[in-house]
Design a protein around this motif. Structure first.
Motif, mmCIF file in Angstrom:
data_model
loop_
_atom_site.group_PDB
_atom_site.id
_atom_site.type_symbol
_atom_site.label_atom_id
_atom_site.label_comp_id
_atom_site.label_asym_id
_atom_site.label_seq_id
_atom_site.Cartn_x
_atom_site.Cartn_y
_atom_site.Cartn_z
ATOM 1 N N ILE A 8 40.616 -57.471 12.202
ATOM 2 C CA ILE A 8 42.037 -57.840 11.017
ATOM 3 C C ILE A 8 41.433 -57.650 10.294
ATOM 4 O O ILE A 8 40.315 -58.349 9.129
ATOM 5 N N VAL A 9 42.199 -57.057 9.058
ATOM 6 C CA VAL A 9 41.908 -56.821 8.104
ATOM 7 C C VAL A 9 42.799 -56.797 7.150
ATOM 8 O O VAL A 9 44.060 -56.687 7.188
ATOM 9 N N TRP A 10 42.064 -57.885 6.018
ATOM 10 C CA TRP A 10 43.324 -58.526 4.750
ATOM 11 C C TRP A 10 44.165 -56.596 4.308
ATOM 12 O O TRP A 10 42.964 -56.088 3.922
ATOM 13 N N LYS A 11 45.704 -57.558 4.427
ATOM 14 C CA LYS A 11 46.149 -56.044 3.938
ATOM 15 C C LYS A 11 45.891 -55.435 2.447
ATOM 16 O O LYS A 11 46.138 -54.556 1.730
ATOM 17 N N SER A 12 45.404 -56.829 1.639
ATOM 18 C CA SER A 12 45.647 -56.826 -0.193
ATOM 19 C C SER A 12 44.435 -56.033 -0.874
ATOM 20 O O SER A 12 44.311 -55.636 -1.261
ATOM 21 N N SER A 13 43.260 -55.984 0.350
ATOM 22 C CA SER A 13 42.103 -55.462 0.273
ATOM 23 C C SER A 13 42.124 -53.913 -0.536
ATOM 24 O O SER A 13 42.675 -53.400 -0.105
ATOM 25 N N LYS A 14 42.182 -53.994 -1.477
ATOM 26 C CA LYS A 14 41.984 -52.555 -2.169
ATOM 27 C C LYS A 14 40.257 -51.517 -2.631
ATOM 28 O O LYS A 14 39.427 -52.054 -2.395
ATOM 29 N N GLY A 15 40.588 -50.483 -2.406
ATOM 30 C CA GLY A 15 39.379 -49.454 -3.653
ATOM 31 C C GLY A 15 39.354 -48.463 -2.584
ATOM 32 O O GLY A 15 39.844 -48.940 -0.968
ATOM 33 N N VAL A 16 38.622 -47.473 -2.559
ATOM 34 C CA VAL A 16 37.854 -46.553 -1.578
ATOM 35 C C VAL A 16 37.334 -46.461 -0.624
ATOM 36 O O VAL A 16 36.050 -47.690 -0.983
ATOM 37 N N THR A 17 37.515 -47.024 0.829
ATOM 38 C CA THR A 17 36.917 -47.326 2.343
ATOM 39 C C THR A 17 36.167 -45.960 2.610
ATOM 40 O O THR A 17 35.997 -44.840 2.223
ATOM 41 N N LEU A 18 34.831 -46.552 2.718
ATOM 42 C CA LEU A 18 33.954 -45.651 4.133
ATOM 43 C C LEU A 18 34.510 -44.706 5.048
ATOM 44 O O LEU A 18 33.876 -43.525 4.604
ATOM 45 N N TRP A 19 35.530 -44.992 5.149
ATOM 46 C CA TRP A 19 36.255 -44.063 6.164
ATOM 47 C C TRP A 19 36.900 -43.323 5.623
ATOM 48 O O TRP A 19 36.974 -41.874 5.513
ATOM 49 N N GLN A 20 37.658 -43.698 4.148
ATOM 50 C CA GLN A 20 38.249 -42.252 3.381
ATOM 51 C C GLN A 20 36.683 -40.823 3.395
ATOM 52 O O GLN A 20 36.794 -40.032 3.023
ATOM 53 N N ASN A 75 40.293 -59.951 -4.921
ATOM 54 C CA ASN A 75 40.974 -60.739 -4.369
ATOM 55 C C ASN A 75 40.984 -61.455 -3.300
ATOM 56 O O ASN A 75 41.795 -62.414 -2.843
ATOM 57 N N THR A 76 40.656 -60.762 -2.839
ATOM 58 C CA THR A 76 40.706 -61.371 -0.614
ATOM 59 C C THR A 76 39.531 -61.805 -0.544
ATOM 60 O O THR A 76 39.232 -62.636 1.253
ATOM 61 N N LEU A 77 37.991 -61.816 -1.299
ATOM 62 C CA LEU A 77 36.665 -62.225 -0.320
ATOM 63 C C LEU A 77 36.702 -63.401 -0.188
ATOM 64 O O LEU A 77 36.027 -63.456 0.498
ATOM 65 N N HIS A 78 37.566 -63.998 -0.755
ATOM 66 C CA HIS A 78 37.604 -65.756 -0.420
ATOM 67 C C HIS A 78 37.785 -65.825 0.756
ATOM 68 O O HIS A 78 37.162 -67.136 1.233
ATOM 69 N N LEU A 79 38.976 -65.580 1.204
ATOM 70 C CA LEU A 79 39.255 -65.129 2.671
ATOM 71 C C LEU A 79 37.813 -64.783 3.512
ATOM 72 O O LEU A 79 37.922 -65.799 4.868
ATOM 73 N N THR A 80 37.469 -64.055 3.453
ATOM 74 C CA THR A 80 36.556 -63.583 4.487
ATOM 75 C C THR A 80 35.583 -64.655 4.449
ATOM 76 O O THR A 80 34.810 -65.281 5.256
ATOM 77 N N LEU A 81 34.649 -64.783 3.406
ATOM 78 C CA LEU A 81 33.781 -65.662 3.180
ATOM 79 C C LEU A 81 34.198 -67.367 3.884
ATOM 80 O O LEU A 81 33.558 -67.839 4.476
ATOM 81 N N LYS A 82 35.285 -68.197 3.467
ATOM 82 C CA LYS A 82 35.960 -68.533 4.234
ATOM 83 C C LYS A 82 36.153 -68.367 5.970
ATOM 84 O O LYS A 82 35.539 -69.792 6.356
ATOM 85 N N SER A 83 36.097 -67.705 6.155
ATOM 86 C CA SER A 83 36.304 -67.319 7.902
ATOM 87 C C SER A 83 34.747 -67.161 8.964
ATOM 88 O O SER A 83 34.697 -67.808 9.551
ATOM 89 N N LEU A 84 33.651 -66.569 7.502
ATOM 90 C CA LEU A 84 32.507 -66.860 7.765
ATOM 91 C C LEU A 84 32.107 -68.122 7.448
ATOM 92 O O LEU A 84 31.098 -68.901 8.821
ATOM 93 N N LEU A 85 32.015 -68.961 7.156
ATOM 94 C CA LEU A 85 31.825 -70.334 7.044
ATOM 95 C C LEU A 85 32.531 -71.771 7.857
ATOM 96 O O LEU A 85 31.782 -72.692 7.994
ATOM 97 N N LEU A 86 33.591 -71.228 8.321
ATOM 98 C CA LEU A 86 34.368 -71.882 9.436
ATOM 99 C C LEU A 86 33.531 -71.689 10.654
ATOM 100 O O LEU A 86 34.240 -72.096 11.715
#
Length: 293
Positions: A255-267, A64-75
């Motif tokens: 800065i982590v996208w708050k809406s990203s979901k899933g079990v994290t490695l931290w957990q 859901n938020t992957l496009h945001l991270t990718l855009k920041s890498l492409l910029l």
């Protein structure tokens, strides 16, 4: 470590965390404006001796938020030769249109047959592009425009050298043995070079060609010894190969996208039967404790 130095370190961490709070709430707006003006950005090429590739992986709960991270890498102000998203092949069908559209803006999508979890962000890259300089990123972070430039500025040109933007500092007991992970100095200000610097690859780490031990791509070993700890595995592969490790940059708040979901490695890595200490013990049993210097 003295009480004063401990308090100073905690104060520095808190101060940087607070200074990054405004961006935590405005990052998506900032990114949207930057993306609209991407053709006018003042960008430059890197000066490395080979191809520079930024690598990350993802999976459906994060799409859901992957496009945001990718855009920041492409910029990024410093442009990579490739930005590669490594995906488990069955997950490709679930990619949203806003990610697929980025293939027209410089994104490369590569599919892998085996789901090796977080290891997908670097292991396939090492196999497909063994002579490249590889940078790692995570799929749920906003990368400021100067992220890649800041990382590369710390590289001194040695192939036995790993540069990172964020690290924890390994602490030892009185006999020189590793203390449990929870006692390490998180987000250390230490710069090194020092092989007690435990790099966190998602914040940004540079791996020159040949920097890692030849076992690094052995899926049977890393899936057995450190299945949820790719950073643990990569750290051991670096120290086994005699790499110098140093931290660069100003240790900015992630800065982590708050809406990203899933079990994290931290957990996952807090679990006693599968977490960091369990995986570290596996690595020590197999390869021995690194020789600290």
């Amino acid at each position: 470590m003295t009480v004063l130095s401990t308090l100073k370190r905690h104060f520095q961490r808190k101060l940087k965390s607070l200074s990054g709070l405004p961006l935590q709430y405005t990052a998506q707006t900032v990114l949207t404006k930057q993306w609209q003006k991407r053709k006018t950005l003042n960008r430059r090429c890197h000066n490395l001796a080979g191809e520079l590739i930024v690598n990350l992986t993802s999976y459906p709960p994060r799409f859901n938020t992957l496009h945001l991270t990718l855009k920041s890498l492409l910029l990024q102000y410093v442009t990579a030769d490739k930005v590669v998203l490594w995906l488990y092949k069955p997950d490709y069908q679930q990619l949203p249109a806003d990610v697929l559209a980025l293939e027209q803006q410089g994104l490369t999508i590569k599919l892998v047959e085996q789901d090796i979890k977080s290891y997908k962000k670097l292991i396939p890259a090492l196999q497909h592009y063994p002579d490249a300089y590889h940078v790692t990123a995570d799929d749920d972070i906003y990368y400021r425009n100067d992220w890649l430039a800041e990382l590369l500025a710390g590289y001194r040109g040695d192939e036995r050298e790993i540069v990172c933007l964020r690290a924890h500092y390994i602490t030892l007991d009185s006999e020189g043995n590793l203390l449990p992970y929870r006692f390490w100095q998180a987000k250390t200000e230490q710069r090194g070079p020092d092989n007690r610097l435990f790099f966190t690859s998602g914040a940004g780490a540079l791996f020159p060609p040949g920097a890692l031990h030849t076992d690094v791509t052995n899926a049977e070993k890393f899936c057995r010894l450190s299945p949820h700890g790719d950073d643990i595995w990569l750290y051991w592969m670096a120290t086994l190969n005699g790499c110098a490790i140093h931290r660069t940059g100003s240790n900015k708040k992630l800065i982590v996208w708050k809406s990203s979901k899933g079990v994290t490695l931290w957990q996952l890595n807090k679990q006693p039967d599968s977490g960091n200490d369990f995986q570290i013990k596996n690595m020590v049993d197999k390869y021995g404790q690194p020789s600290f210097y």
